[in-house]
Scaffold this motif. Structure first.
Motif, mmCIF file in Angstrom:
data_model
loop_
_atom_site.group_PDB
_atom_site.id
_atom_site.type_symbol
_atom_site.label_atom_id
_atom_site.label_comp_id
_atom_site.label_asym_id
_atom_site.label_seq_id
_atom_site.Cartn_x
_atom_site.Cartn_y
_atom_site.Cartn_z
ATOM 1 N N GLY A 43 30.528 58.724 42.513
ATOM 2 C CA GLY A 43 31.372 58.223 43.593
ATOM 3 C C GLY A 43 30.589 57.902 44.848
ATOM 4 N N ASN A 44 29.713 58.814 45.262
ATOM 5 C CA ASN A 44 28.958 58.611 46.502
ATOM 6 C C ASN A 44 27.910 57.511 46.369
ATOM 7 N N PHE A 45 27.247 57.441 45.215
ATOM 8 C CA PHE A 45 26.278 56.353 45.024
ATOM 9 C C PHE A 45 26.991 55.001 44.910
ATOM 10 N N MET A 67 26.825 57.541 55.676
ATOM 11 C CA MET A 67 26.213 58.784 56.159
ATOM 12 C C MET A 67 26.895 59.999 55.525
ATOM 13 N N LEU A 68 28.223 59.947 55.439
ATOM 14 C CA LEU A 68 28.976 61.041 54.823
ATOM 15 C C LEU A 68 28.608 61.171 53.354
ATOM 16 N N SER A 76 25.477 68.922 47.636
ATOM 17 C CA SER A 76 25.752 69.282 46.244
ATOM 18 C C SER A 76 24.473 69.429 45.425
ATOM 19 N N THR A 77 23.498 68.536 45.638
ATOM 20 C CA THR A 77 22.275 68.568 44.838
ATOM 21 C C THR A 77 21.453 69.820 45.105
ATOM 22 N N CYS A 78 21.348 70.225 46.371
ATOM 23 C CA CYS A 78 20.480 71.365 46.700
ATOM 24 C C CYS A 78 21.045 72.690 46.186
ATOM 25 N N THR A 79 22.298 72.700 45.761
ATOM 26 C CA THR A 79 22.897 73.934 45.266
ATOM 27 C C THR A 79 23.295 73.857 43.796
ATOM 28 N N VAL A 80 23.891 72.760 43.377
ATOM 29 C CA VAL A 80 24.399 72.662 42.008
ATOM 30 C C VAL A 80 23.276 72.672 40.976
ATOM 31 N N PRO A 286 34.366 68.821 48.255
ATOM 32 C CA PRO A 286 34.255 67.657 49.152
ATOM 33 C C PRO A 286 33.405 66.513 48.609
ATOM 34 N N PRO A 287 32.187 66.753 48.047
ATOM 35 C CA PRO A 287 31.409 65.621 47.534
ATOM 36 C C PRO A 287 32.114 64.866 46.413
#
Length: 312
Positions: A43-45, A67-68, A76-80, A286-287
């Protein structure tokens, strides 16, 4: 991040155990984790691709949306990825450097997201309350400068947090009952006084969040006042439609954050697996939902996405 499959006896590493009490079910838990992460990334990409591709979308609103999307990807990436490597491959060890890096990216990204939501509220205020001057007040250049401010504020505030954690002596028990390194979990395994660390974390989390929420509420208060002066129901509906997506994103972003922060600070009687699940909701929901909300509620973005698909 330096991640290794090590035992708790290694003096230079910490052991993440995931969701306490649900270790046997973590392979199954990884399914909604991975699905939410993939949906969020797609979705974000997609938002980033469509806005970059379509020249007509190079406007303040869509630049802020990009930016959001970037902050959602970082959070999400740094944790998931750490969680999934733990669930699937039992890679539970992480170095102090890895922990501090993860904390820096996670908290800085979260505060940056909050700052962007404030800027988006200001954007809505100008668009509704002063539409004739909108193009001159919010130029792309000014949005870029606001983006730099949104980036610098959280970085400067959060830089001290890893330094404070790093100076704390750690007890022999280096087991962290979480899926990733967070501030309060690190403090719980410290052998020294954590008053300064806890106070600083609390001040940053709640003062900044309260400030941002106050500015958002103020913006919408002014918007509502402006709408009450307009007699046209059609104008009311159009103005409210432009705010609906932003309000939904605010709710999905702040609600899990406030619940997880409150339970960490004051919910000592709450089971540890509930703590962990609430924290996970903060960086999973949220992401995943933000690009869906804007895709559904923003007609121009939806139309441009349809055109991009037709060209392929």
């Amino acid at each position: 991040m330096a991640v290794f499959n090590l035992t708790p006896s290694d003096a230079s590493t910490f052991i993440l155990i995931g969701i306490p009490g649900l270790e046997a079910a973590q392979v199954w838990i990884s399914i909604p984790f991975s699905m939410s992460y993939i949906i969020g990334l797609l979705g974000n990409f997609t938002v980033l691709f469509v806005v970059a591709k379509e020249q007509t979308l190079h406007k303040p609103m869509y630049l802020l949306l990009c930016m959001l999307a970037l902050t959602d990807i970082v959070i999400s990436t740094c944790t998931v990825l750490m969680s999934l490597s733990m669930f699937w491959f039992s890679l539970k060890g992480i170095t102090m450097g890895g922990c501090l890096t993860q904390m820096l990216f996670h908290y800085a990204g979260s505060l940056m997201q909050s700052a962007i939501l404030v800027t988006m509220a200001f954007n809505r205020y100008i668009a509704i309350c002063d539409p004739l001057r909108y193009a001159t007040i919010l130029t792309n250049g000014r949005i870029a400068k606001l983006g730099i401010v949104c980036f610098m504020r959280p970085v400067l505030l959060i830089l001290l947090l890893p330094l404070l954690v790093n100076r704390q002596p750690v007890c022999d028990n280096r087991i962290i009952p979480q899926t990733y390194c967070n501030h309060m979990a690190m403090l719980k395994i410290s052998c020294a006084d954590i008053t300064v660390n806890k106070t600083y974390g609390l001040v940053v989390a709640f003062v900044v969040t309260c400030l941002d929420l106050t500015l958002i509420v103020l913006s919408y208060g002014l918007i509502i006042r402006a709408l009450l002066r307009i007699s046209s129901k059609k104008a009311h509906k159009k103005a409210l439609n432009t705010c609906t997506a932003h309000i939904c994103v605010i709710l999905t972003s702040y609600t899990p954050f406030l619940f997880s922060s409150l339970t960490h600070q004051f919910g000592q009687g709450i089971a540890s697996h509930i703590h962990s699940i609430l924290v996970n909701l903060f960086y999973l929901i949220p992401p995943m939902l933000n690009p869906i909300i804007y895709g559904v509620k923003t007609k121009e973005l939806r139309d441009k996405l349809g055109k991009c698909i037709c060209r392929m």
